[in-house]
Enzyme design. Structure first.
Site, PDB file in Angstrom:
ATOM      1  N   MET A  13       0.952  -0.656  -0.142  1.00 12.76           N
ATOM      2  CA  MET A  13       0.277   0.384   0.040  1.00 12.76           C
ATOM      3  C   MET A  13       1.070   1.105  -0.165  1.00 12.76           C
ATOM      4  O   MET A  13       1.683   1.125   1.203  1.00 12.76           O
ATOM      5  CB  MET A  13      -0.439   0.058   1.550  1.00 12.76           C
ATOM      6  N   PRO A  14       0.158   2.353  -0.893  1.00  8.31           N
ATOM      7  CA  PRO A  14       1.273   3.437  -1.051  1.00  8.31           C
ATOM      8  C   PRO A  14       1.496   4.228   0.283  1.00  8.31           C
ATOM      9  O   PRO A  14       0.428   4.280   1.617  1.00  8.31           O
ATOM     10  CB  PRO A  14       0.190   3.971  -2.069  1.00  8.31           C
ATOM     11  N   ALA A  15       2.275   4.416   1.013  1.00 10.10           N
ATOM     12  CA  ALA A  15       2.562   5.137   2.646  1.00 10.10           C
ATOM     13  C   ALA A  15       2.146   6.100   2.449  1.00 10.10           C
ATOM     14  O   ALA A  15       0.896   6.929   3.235  1.00 10.10           O
ATOM     15  CB  ALA A  15       4.422   5.591   2.860  1.00 10.10           C
ATOM     16  N   LEU A  16       1.788   7.132   1.741  1.00  6.68           N
ATOM     17  CA  LEU A  16       0.871   8.401   1.335  1.00  6.68           C
ATOM     18  C   LEU A  16      -0.082   8.405   0.415  1.00  6.68           C
ATOM     19  O   LEU A  16      -0.166   8.014  -0.794  1.00  6.68           O
ATOM     20  CB  LEU A  16       1.984   9.885   1.098  1.00  6.68           C
ATOM     21  N   GLY A  17      -1.368   9.276   1.206  1.00  2.00           N
ATOM     22  CA  GLY A  17      -2.153   8.881   0.568  1.00  2.00           C
ATOM     23  C   GLY A  17      -3.033  10.040   0.188  1.00  2.00           C
ATOM     24  O   GLY A  17      -2.484  11.084   0.780  1.00  2.00           O
ATOM     25  N   GLY A  19      -6.633  12.367   0.954  1.00  6.15           N
ATOM     26  CA  GLY A  19      -7.942  11.616   1.519  1.00  6.15           C
ATOM     27  C   GLY A  19      -8.568  12.886   1.159  1.00  6.15           C
ATOM     28  O   GLY A  19      -8.415  13.982   0.751  1.00  6.15           O
ATOM     29  N   ASP A  44      -8.514   7.872  -0.410  1.00  6.34           N
ATOM     30  CA  ASP A  44      -8.883   6.991   1.161  1.00  6.34           C
ATOM     31  C   ASP A  44     -10.641   7.838   0.766  1.00  6.34           C
ATOM     32  O   ASP A  44     -10.569   9.377   1.113  1.00  6.34           O
ATOM     33  CB  ASP A  44      -7.880   7.428   2.463  1.00  6.34           C
ATOM     34  N   TYR A  49     -18.475  10.423   4.111  1.00 15.66           N
ATOM     35  CA  TYR A  49     -18.212  11.317   3.693  1.00 15.66           C
ATOM     36  C   TYR A  49     -18.913  11.895   2.151  1.00 15.66           C
ATOM     37  O   TYR A  49     -19.222  12.664   1.856  1.00 15.66           O
ATOM     38  CB  TYR A  49     -16.981  11.225   3.084  1.00 15.66           C
ATOM     39  N   LYS A  74     -14.238   3.332   4.372  1.00 13.35           N
ATOM     40  CA  LYS A  74     -14.913   2.588   5.090  1.00 13.35           C
ATOM     41  C   LYS A  74     -15.743   2.819   5.699  1.00 13.35           C
ATOM     42  O   LYS A  74     -16.885   3.245   5.184  1.00 13.35           O
ATOM     43  CB  LYS A  74     -14.320   3.820   6.387  1.00 13.35           C
ATOM     44  N   HIS A 107     -15.619   2.358  10.656  1.00 14.22           N
ATOM     45  CA  HIS A 107     -14.753   3.278  10.753  1.00 14.22           C
ATOM     46  C   HIS A 107     -15.071   3.667  12.014  1.00 14.22           C
ATOM     47  O   HIS A 107     -13.924   4.482  12.560  1.00 14.22           O
ATOM     48  CB  HIS A 107     -15.764   4.334   9.765  1.00 14.22           C
TER      49      HIS A 107
END
Length: 293
Positions: A13-17, A19, A44, A49, A74, A107
């Site tokens: 999984m990428p470290a930086l996502g 949001g 994410d 949301y 989530k 969530h």
């Protein structure tokens, strides 16, 4: 420093996502497309949301192959319980326009009815077995919540997404996660939540310690905070609707913080939570109808 993290089931999984919490639906798809253009490959979102459909549109608009984008969403507490959570997956996948979700989280822990929480997680385990999700996890679970969940389920969560930023580092949560092989993923990773809740004069963005470190490296405070997460082994999911900041937030892989600088940022922890205490999240107070489409 790798741009990817390996989850406890071997999935990368990428470290930086990127949001999209509180990003209005009308700007979500363009923000997601902009993030993917500058190099983000983890997006994410969450059922609560109410912008999953627009996230899907942004991914399609980017022109990237589905396999190139790691999608995380989530399930909300209103859809907890085994059958309810299976249906909630169908709702989210339908809105996102995908058959498989890369990472699916609960969530919140529903502490007032943990049986429903466990039922929902068992549904995630079924989805994992069936190949409809590639990894499963939780969000806002405190060490006690995690311990109870582990006693009653089979699959250790791959991720626990919690509030972590320089002013609220939750060391006990991070320690419990690490002991169980659960990756800590930071929401509000730069402490944006501190800018509009509580003392607005005390913001991570104008903190002198962070500012001094940023000056040394010729970077912004935001970039320093994101680099801090990456170097300490966390995933982070900054949000922005500003194209320049979206790009700037991703530009954190060309410098390195010293051990002393990491420690100085760690020492800023106030122990004061910006978001709601997970114990306060009840169906009575936080029920949200997640629509079918």
């Amino acid at each position: 420093m790798s741009m990817n993290l390996t989850l406890n089931n071997g999935i990368e999984m990428p470290a930086l996502g990127f949001g999209v919490f509180q990003t209005p639906p009308e700007t979500t798809s363009s923000s997601v497309a902009a993030a993917l253009r500058v190099g983000y490959r983890l997006i994410d979102t969450a059922a609560s949301y109410f912008n999953e459909r627009e996230v899907g549109e942004g991914i399609r608009r980017s022109g990237l192959d589905r396999s190139e984008v790691f999608i995380e969403t989530k399930l909300w507490i209103s859809d907890y319980g085994y059958d309810e959570a299976l249906h909630a997956f169908d709702k989210s996948a339908g809105k996102l326009g995908v058959e498989q979700i890369d990472l699916l989280l609960l969530h919140q822990p529903l502490t007032t009815d943990f049986g429903r929480t466990v039922g929902a997680y068992k549904a995630l385990e079924t989805l994992l077995t069936d190949g409809r999700v590639r990894a499963i996890g939780v969000s806002n679970f405190m060490p006690g919540d995690l311990a109870v969940l582990l006693e009653q389920t089979d699959v250790v969560p791959a991720v626990n997404q919690v509030e972590v930023h320089p002013y609220f580092t939750q060391p006990e949560v991070q320690k419990a996660n690490a002991e169980h092989g659960v990756l800590t993923q930071a929401w509000s990773p730069m402490g944006g939540i501190t800018s509009y809740r509580g003392d607005s004069d005390r913001s991570t963005f104008n903190d002198p310690v962070i500012g001094e470190i940023a000056d040394v490296h010729g970077k912004t405070p935001a970039q320093v905070m994101l680099r801090w997460h990456v170097q300490e082994g966390r995933s982070a999911i900054p949000k922005s609707v500003n194209p320049e900041r979206i790009a700037s937030n991703f530009d954190v892989f060309d410098f390195e913080l010293s051990t002393a600088q990491l420690g100085a940022i760690d020492a800023l922890n106030t122990g004061v939570r910006g978001g709601p205490d997970p114990v306060s999240v009840t169906l009575e107070a936080f029920h949200r109808d997640i629509p079918e489409a």
